[in-house]
Design a protein around this motif. Structure first.
Motif, PDB file in Angstrom:
ATOM      1  N   MET A 165       0.531  -1.385  -0.158  1.00 39.37           N
ATOM      2  CA  MET A 165      -0.003   0.184   0.277  1.00 39.37           C
ATOM      3  C   MET A 165       0.740   1.520  -0.227  1.00 39.37           C
ATOM      4  SD  MET A 165      -3.431  -0.780  -0.141  1.00 39.37           S
ATOM      5  CE  MET A 165      -2.287  -1.684  -1.683  1.00 39.37           C
ATOM      6  N   ALA A 166       2.091   1.196   0.510  1.00 41.58           N
ATOM      7  CA  ALA A 166       2.822   2.394   0.338  1.00 41.58           C
ATOM      8  C   ALA A 166       3.804   2.437  -1.567  1.00 41.58           C
ATOM      9  CB  ALA A 166       4.084   1.719   1.907  1.00 41.58           C
ATOM     10  N   GLN A 167       3.367   2.147  -1.637  1.00 42.21           N
ATOM     11  CA  GLN A 167       3.722   1.754  -2.869  1.00 42.21           C
ATOM     12  C   GLN A 167       2.827   1.799  -3.280  1.00 42.21           C
ATOM     13  OE1 GLN A 167       5.870  -1.254  -5.141  1.00 42.21           O
ATOM     14  NE2 GLN A 167       8.099  -0.173  -5.318  1.00 42.21           N
ATOM     15  N   ALA A 168       1.805   1.349  -4.314  1.00 46.22           N
ATOM     16  CA  ALA A 168       0.395   2.267  -4.506  1.00 46.22           C
ATOM     17  C   ALA A 168       0.499   3.436  -4.182  1.00 46.22           C
ATOM     18  CB  ALA A 168      -0.595   0.978  -4.056  1.00 46.22           C
ATOM     19  N   TRP A 169       0.325   3.794  -3.317  1.00 48.72           N
ATOM     20  CA  TRP A 169      -0.489   5.306  -3.226  1.00 48.72           C
ATOM     21  C   TRP A 169       1.057   6.576  -3.454  1.00 48.72           C
ATOM     22  CZ3 TRP A 169      -4.846   5.509  -3.672  1.00 48.72           C
ATOM     23  CH2 TRP A 169      -6.650   4.419  -3.482  1.00 48.72           C
ATOM     24  N   ALA A 170       1.789   5.930  -3.404  1.00 46.52           N
ATOM     25  CA  ALA A 170       3.510   6.237  -3.196  1.00 46.52           C
ATOM     26  C   ALA A 170       3.131   7.149  -4.622  1.00 46.52           C
ATOM     27  CB  ALA A 170       4.073   6.489  -3.491  1.00 46.52           C
ATOM     28  N   ARG A 171       3.246   5.967  -5.443  1.00 44.10           N
ATOM     29  CA  ARG A 171       2.969   5.855  -7.159  1.00 44.10           C
ATOM     30  C   ARG A 171       1.882   7.191  -7.609  1.00 44.10           C
ATOM     31  NH1 ARG A 171       5.211   0.599  -9.454  1.00 44.10           N
ATOM     32  NH2 ARG A 171       7.784   0.988  -9.108  1.00 44.10           N
ATOM     33  N   LEU A 172       0.405   6.601  -6.974  1.00 42.17           N
ATOM     34  CA  LEU A 172      -0.616   7.420  -7.087  1.00 42.17           C
ATOM     35  C   LEU A 172      -0.598   8.759  -6.819  1.00 42.17           C
ATOM     36  CD1 LEU A 172      -2.727   5.204  -6.884  1.00 42.17           C
ATOM     37  CD2 LEU A 172      -3.012   5.347  -8.889  1.00 42.17           C
TER      38      LEU A 172
END
Length: 459
Positions: free
Chosen positions: A182-189
């Motif tokens: 979730m850290a990566q998913a939302w950072a990339r968004l």
């Protein structure tokens, strides 16, 4: 509608669906009891929506690693969230119910509780099973006892996978699978993300090199990682939250995601009536039969064995077959068993880079007393160089030297998830490294790493 069935399955997620489908296919009248949505956590708040959030970022990153492919500067959050919503059917389970009824199941809405031998209360309606009751209620987030947490709004995995807007900033507490994904998913968004990890690196249950590579990937995406500091208190702050850490520092964000693990969902289930403790796992044998109760079965997260959807479905298939076998020919009784939970559990962390592992880690193998040899390699083969410029990845193979068979494999790198099933087959089949040498990897694929591992072993 009759309240009498042969089998009652409590929990309509993927695990319950698999158990119920098996017993129904075996000719047993089966009720599937579900309090929320048929399809469960995986379909609506875990596996599917989380991977739908991650995939667009992976695709963009992969395109950037191959010169000549035109790419945009960033993701389109509106389209990403719209596609994510499609995978959850906008949180409507009508399609899943249609499937269940088509498979011969009777779907019963409501919260199921054990109230007696082969008896389940569903919001005041008591169902009776002639053969067995199967508990497939899954797991729930484990919430830490942090001062101030009860006074602020926070996310669990459900809110993190179902949010309809990109948070301006997000503090993620916990460096396990949910935390890093979730850290990566939302950072990339587009969110400003801080990941708080109590240990040296994320993914502490995996080989250390895997956590290190994932940490590198997260930092490249702008995620700030705070290591070696435990959360000690939470408070509201400017419309968001402030997390105070054991080193005296403080991190702030518009939202706080609690990703500190999960626990079996056995609260408010009536397990105390049969000698078990609410909130704790149900102990089962390899057929899924609950210890000391000959008519009660369980599968999936609720058993505490391997909190993974695919392992739960595997156990559920064994449970369903065992119940049908017992119903058809109880004497002599020979039930199928689910043994993979002990030595051959595959798992993928869908970050970029991905982590894919099966079997034991080096530490687990040594703790088990095995005489092992560990082979480590960078993933640097023709296939990986074609796959992405600057490809970075690592592989580890653990060999039981007495049997000359694999007991553990870990890959970390872009798009390594599809490599892991070959390792799973090798471990389950107890294929010797000498035979594995004859499994020739196609060229030029990343799977050529198998040949390099065997060569490094000495074959």
């Amino acid at each position: 509608m009759s309240d009498d069935f042969d089998v009652i399955v409590i929990g309509g997620g993927p695990v319950g669906e698999n158990a119920a489908a098996r017993t129904a296919a075996g000719g047993l009248r089966t009720a599937l009891v579900e309090a929320e949505r048929v399809g469960g956590e995986c379909s609506y708040w875990a596996c599917m929506p989380s991977k739908a959030l991650l995939r667009p970022g992976h695709a963009l990153a992969a395109a950037r690693r191959v010169p000549g492919v035109p790419v945009g500067a960033r993701l389109d959050p509106v389209e990403v969230l719209k596609r994510r919503n499609s995978f959850t059917s906008d949180w409507d389970d009508a399609g899943q119910v249609e499937w269940a009824e088509g498979a011969g199941l009777t779907v019963v809405r409501g919260r199921g509780r054990l109230v007696g031998e082969r008896r389940v209360d569903v919001d005041g309606r008591v169902l009776t099973a002639t053969k067995a009751v199967v508990v497939c209620t899954g797991s729930v987030p484990r919430i830490p006892s942090l001062p101030g947490l009860a006074d602020v709004a926070y996310w669990t995995s459900r809110e993190a996978t179902s949010a309809q807007e990109v948070p301006e900033s997000l503090v993620v507490l916990g460096g396990g699978v949910v935390g890093v994904e979730m850290a990566q998913a939302w950072a990339r968004l587009g969110s400003d993300v801080t990941l708080v990890v109590s240990g040296e690196r994320p993914l502490p249950k995996f080989e250390a090199f895997a956590g290190d590579l994932v940490a590198e990937g997260l930092r490249e995406d702008g995620v700030r990682i705070v290591t070696g500091a435990k959360a000690v208190a939470v408070s509201g702050s400017d419309g968001g939250v402030a997390l105070r850490l054991s080193d005296g520092s403080e991190v702030r964000g518009a939202h706080l995601l609690i990703a500190t693990g999960r626990q079996p969902a056995t609260t408010d289930l009536g397990v105390e009536r049969f000698g078990f403790t609410a909130g704790e796992a149900l102990d089962v044998d390899d057929t899924g039969r609950v210890s000391g109760v000959d008519w009660l079965y369980a599968a999936g997260d609720v058993t505490g064995r391997a909190l993974l959807t695919h392992q739960g479905k595997y156990a559920a298939r064994a449970v369903g077959t065992a119940i049908v076998t017992d119903a058809v020919d109880p004497e002599p009784w020979t039930a199928p068993v689910a043994t993979a939970d002990h030595t051959a559990v595959p798992q993928v962390v869908f970050t970029d880079p991905e982590v894919a592992s099966v079997g034991w880690s080096e530490a687990q193998a040594r703790e088990a007393g095995l005489e092992i040899r560990v082979v480590d390699l960078d993933i640097a083969v023709a296939g990986s160089s074609l796959h992405a410029d600057g490809y970075r990845g690592k592989a580890r193979m653990i060999v039981d030297e007495r049997k000359r068979t694999l007991v553990g494999v870990t890959f970390a790198g872009p798009d390594v998830a599809e490599l892991i099933h070959a390792a799973t087959i090798a471990i389950v089949g107890e294929v010797t490294v000498d035979r594995l040498w004859h499994a020739v990897p196609a060229y030029p694929t990343i799977s050529e790493v198998w040949l390099r591992l065997l060569e490094a072993y000495g074959l």
